[in-house]
Motif scaffolding. Sequence first.
Motif, PDB file in Angstrom:
ATOM      1  N   UNK A   1       8.734 -14.573  -1.450  1.00 37.93           N
ATOM      2  CA  UNK A   1       7.293 -14.319  -1.571  1.00 37.93           C
ATOM      3  C   UNK A   1       6.663 -13.495  -0.281  1.00 37.93           C
ATOM      4  N   UNK A   2       7.273 -13.722   0.863  1.00 38.93           N
ATOM      5  CA  UNK A   2       6.869 -13.075   1.877  1.00 38.93           C
ATOM      6  C   UNK A   2       6.893 -11.322   1.648  1.00 38.93           C
ATOM      7  N   UNK A   3       8.124 -11.159   1.135  1.00 35.94           N
ATOM      8  CA  UNK A   3       8.209  -9.323   1.057  1.00 35.94           C
ATOM      9  C   UNK A   3       7.254  -9.206  -0.279  1.00 35.94           C
ATOM     10  N   UNK A   4       7.101  -9.898  -1.191  1.00 38.86           N
ATOM     11  CA  UNK A   4       6.153  -9.534  -2.303  1.00 38.86           C
ATOM     12  C   UNK A   4       4.857  -9.324  -1.455  1.00 38.86           C
ATOM     13  N   UNK A   5       4.244 -10.207  -0.783  1.00 40.81           N
ATOM     14  CA  UNK A   5       3.092 -10.284  -0.119  1.00 40.81           C
ATOM     15  C   UNK A   5       3.059  -8.902   0.791  1.00 40.81           C
ATOM     16  N   UNK A   6       4.046  -8.545   1.649  1.00 40.06           N
ATOM     17  CA  UNK A   6       4.046  -7.363   2.482  1.00 40.06           C
ATOM     18  C   UNK A   6       3.992  -6.172   1.246  1.00 40.06           C
ATOM     19  N   UNK A   7       4.783  -6.012   0.280  1.00 40.34           N
ATOM     20  CA  UNK A   7       4.698  -5.115  -0.752  1.00 40.34           C
ATOM     21  C   UNK A   7       3.379  -4.918  -1.180  1.00 40.34           C
ATOM     22  N   UNK A   8       2.655  -5.792  -1.783  1.00 35.82           N
ATOM     23  CA  UNK A   8       1.243  -5.966  -2.032  1.00 35.82           C
ATOM     24  C   UNK A   8       0.125  -5.360  -1.155  1.00 35.82           C
TER      25      UNK A   8
ATOM     26  N   UNK B   1       7.724   1.286   1.186  1.00 34.53           N
ATOM     27  CA  UNK B   1       7.662   0.568  -0.291  1.00 34.53           C
ATOM     28  C   UNK B   1       9.112   0.386  -0.890  1.00 34.53           C
ATOM     29  N   UNK B   2       9.848   1.475  -0.833  1.00 38.82           N
ATOM     30  CA  UNK B   2      11.180   1.479  -1.706  1.00 38.82           C
ATOM     31  C   UNK B   2      12.024   0.317  -0.920  1.00 38.82           C
ATOM     32  N   UNK B   3      12.173   0.297   0.295  1.00 35.08           N
ATOM     33  CA  UNK B   3      13.013  -0.605   1.029  1.00 35.08           C
ATOM     34  C   UNK B   3      12.247  -1.938   0.643  1.00 35.08           C
ATOM     35  N   UNK B   4      11.025  -2.275   0.587  1.00 32.24           N
ATOM     36  CA  UNK B   4      10.626  -3.693   0.656  1.00 32.24           C
ATOM     37  C   UNK B   4      10.932  -4.041  -0.791  1.00 32.24           C
ATOM     38  N   UNK B   5      10.831  -3.061  -1.933  1.00 30.15           N
ATOM     39  CA  UNK B   5      10.903  -3.433  -3.260  1.00 30.15           C
ATOM     40  C   UNK B   5      12.537  -3.901  -3.303  1.00 30.15           C
ATOM     41  N   UNK B   6      13.697  -3.323  -2.698  1.00 35.85           N
ATOM     42  CA  UNK B   6      14.926  -3.743  -2.660  1.00 35.85           C
ATOM     43  C   UNK B   6      15.005  -4.982  -1.909  1.00 35.85           C
ATOM     44  N   UNK B   7      14.380  -5.250  -0.928  1.00 34.16           N
ATOM     45  CA  UNK B   7      14.512  -6.439  -0.471  1.00 34.16           C
ATOM     46  C   UNK B   7      13.934  -7.712  -1.067  1.00 34.16           C
ATOM     47  N   UNK B   8      12.667  -7.403  -2.104  1.00 37.98           N
ATOM     48  CA  UNK B   8      12.500  -8.396  -2.856  1.00 37.98           C
ATOM     49  C   UNK B   8      13.589  -8.921  -3.782  1.00 37.98           C
ATOM     50  N   UNK B   9      14.042  -7.817  -4.583  1.00 38.26           N
ATOM     51  CA  UNK B   9      15.145  -8.002  -5.315  1.00 38.26           C
ATOM     52  C   UNK B   9      16.319  -8.644  -4.780  1.00 38.26           C
ATOM     53  N   UNK B  10      16.737  -8.381  -3.781  1.00 37.08           N
ATOM     54  CA  UNK B  10      17.985  -9.103  -3.128  1.00 37.08           C
ATOM     55  C   UNK B  10      17.682 -10.487  -2.712  1.00 37.08           C
TER      56      UNK B  10
ATOM     57  N   UNK C   1      18.149  -5.250   7.528  1.00 37.10           N
ATOM     58  CA  UNK C   1      17.734  -4.222   7.772  1.00 37.10           C
ATOM     59  C   UNK C   1      16.742  -3.364   7.034  1.00 37.10           C
ATOM     60  N   UNK C   2      16.803  -3.763   5.735  1.00 34.56           N
ATOM     61  CA  UNK C   2      15.469  -3.222   4.654  1.00 34.56           C
ATOM     62  C   UNK C   2      14.263  -3.688   5.133  1.00 34.56           C
TER      63      UNK C   2
END
Length: 863
Positions: free
Chosen positions: A424-431, A404-413, A386-387
């Motif tokens: 890694x994929x979420x980090x790439x999207x965040x970047x 960006x806030x939701x993607x940061x939470x997704x990276x952490x989880x 969902x995030x």
Amino acid sequence: MDLLERETVLRDLAGHLKAAVSGPGRLALVRGEAGIGKSAVVRRLAQIADPHIRVVTGACDPLATPRPLGPLLDLAPHLGREVRTALAATPTGPGRPDEVYDCLLADLSAYPSLLVVEDIHWADEATLDLLRYLARRLPNVPALVLATYRDDEIGRTHDVTALLGTLAGYPWVYRHDLAPLSRRAVARLATGHAVDAERLYLVSAGNPFLVTEILAAPAEPIPATVREAVAGRLVCLSAAARRVVDVLAVLGTQVPLRLLAGVLPAPEEALDEAVACGIVRTHGQVAEFRHELTRLAVLEAVPAAARLRIHRQVLAAMRSGPVAEEDLALLADHAAGAGDPAAVLRYAPAAAVRAAALGAHQEAADQYAHALRYADRLPSEQRISLLEGHSQACLLSGRLDEGIASRRTAVRLRRALGDRLREGENLRWLSCWLWPAGRAAEARRTGVDAVRVLEGLTPGRELARAYLNLCRLACYGHEGEAAVAGHAGKAIALAERSGDTGVLVQARFHTAAARVLREGRGWEECERAVSDAMAAGLPLDAGALALVMCWLAALRRDAVRAAAAVSRAEDYCLDHDLPAYLLCARAWGSWGLLNRGSWSRAADAAQKILAHPGPPPVARALALTVLALVRARQGTPEVWPPLDEAAHLVDPGCLRDTGLGWEAPVEAAWLTGDHERVRAEARSGLAALADRIHPWLSGPLACWIRRAGGEPPQVPAAGPYALELAGDWAGAAARWDGLGCPYDAALARLSGDASALRQALAAFEALGTRPAVARTRSLMRVRGVRPVRQGPRPATRANPYRLTNREMDVLKLLDEGLSDAEIAARLYISPKTAGHHVGAVLTKLGVHSRHEAARKHHGPERE
């Protein structure tokens, strides 16, 4: 109710319909406040239309999260089979919005039609995109598309405002305003009723709906507000009828009778009573309030506990049978109203997926947000999904901070789960999205983190995209062709194995773009890459590349290429619902207008971006900078506040890399004669560029140092800047003229001889840049050069009153009844300057008042 004082609008609409069905097609917009009679005018037009013209009508609903393509769902049964098939297939087929739009266009092309879309102020994004799509193609269709909206409910940041801006340039779009009724018309309507006609007019302010509502309950005293009028009628209803009205108010507009029967047992008699009272009406198998204002007044009076109960009953009724996919948004809405976490988690994500598939990313983001309120009840994997969905929908709809806030939470989880691939994929999207958010340094760090995580796994598509991201960032950061090509080579090697066309196209593009930035070579390769991405059906990749082309052209001051690039990017982003990209493209477009010397258009474009509720920080910073430079060049106040705001919106690297960030305060200081600040700011900018090689960033800073009397350092400088630094002012000016940049050409001529100085002065005067005119005159005095007065310009000589172009602009605004302050705001000049122009106009016309000037303005035109 008689359609009093609507004859002109009806006649015009009938004329549009007759002309449209014969070709070319037209779009008519009917606007006015709530209750002004828009729907009544539309119904009457349908009644008087030629019987051979097909009339199809759909409406938008005031849902918290509107149904994607809701009006099209309403009118689909009256259209051809192809449209119905395409619409039914939309949840699963690729490219669904385009398929639906194309089928509708083909259907309209086959029959002379009147297509009505009511209440577009409640429209979802996909519906507004449909209107954009149809509007652009209407000249080839035998149809009149008629849309209604409440102009008192759309502000400057409303989505409909953006649509209206898109339609502004189409000559086949017509606008019609419905004004309040006059005292005479209200008195005529009041004839035969025991009411005070004057008080009725004062209470209703001539609003036809309010007049009708008041007259529908003649036994009640005339209320002072709509709420009192509705409450007065509700008192007369039986408990059963009031229950029906309350339920209908909670359910919304156009309630199917079967749904009402699912909530209330045997509601027919009570519904008949409500209809007889004038509160609601029925047509076919649908019941609705006579006006939304009435529904809202009723809804406000429904106790919170009763609303909760009704939402729960509706939810149960809708779930009792098969659930159609077009009802997912309604189910999610009622689930939220019912406070049913399980139902929200069941229907909101499904509604979000469907909305995203239809290109309605704003609605998708809202539905994901509904679900995330209860996401702590879900297993980690579902919550993260969902995030991720919420992040993507937010980013595509321009809500960067939320995304960006939701993607940061997704990276952490993901990291906590040990899911390295998706981390890694979420980090790439965040970047990817940190850069347009103005956080270039963090984007770089995050992109490197993504590569580090993914390089520890089996190489695949995810790593290819992570390398591509570093390639893009290296290009935007002017790290040089070698750095860009290094990342691109790694991305290409993996993409060729996985068959990722998007990576291949983008890698080729950014490698060529790096050459364009440094050497000017590679335009054709970039153009081919954009065309390939569009042809391959890669909207995100193609949209991004089209946007970068706008930046490249503006950065290199190429006016022709910039205009073409912005036009293409706007069209593509509008067609593919990419608002964040669209706003960035328009920001680069405002810079292109600035380069061309179109001050007013540049300022208007910048103001529209700033008025939008959520432009990416990069776009906002650029718009602020353009606005500040227009003010600086025109000599108007408030130059430094927008520059300071821009500097705080994005980090210094991002401000520098976009192109104007360092140069703008330098130029603003030069225009005020602060040479010390010019040299200090320019040297600071060059120091920040010490590890980069970009001639279009360092070149102008070195030139400003030279113009301020300093000794410029040896730095890479692009063509016209290099020529000016080498003392070839004539060559530099000629290059600027060739690029379509008159202001820059005039700046280069300041280093020239007496003739060049006179040319520069004339150019600055024509552009209306008073500070540059003053600086040029000062320089001419120092060098002993006298300005040559050559008499009025040709346009002035041709004018019967010898008015200059600027004075003609002022006269036209006087004709509109504007004050000096309003004229100043419209022309981006100071009120004092506007007053001088007004005085000159009155003197030349030989009149004593603004009214006389406006009247004399029309005299020669008629003669």
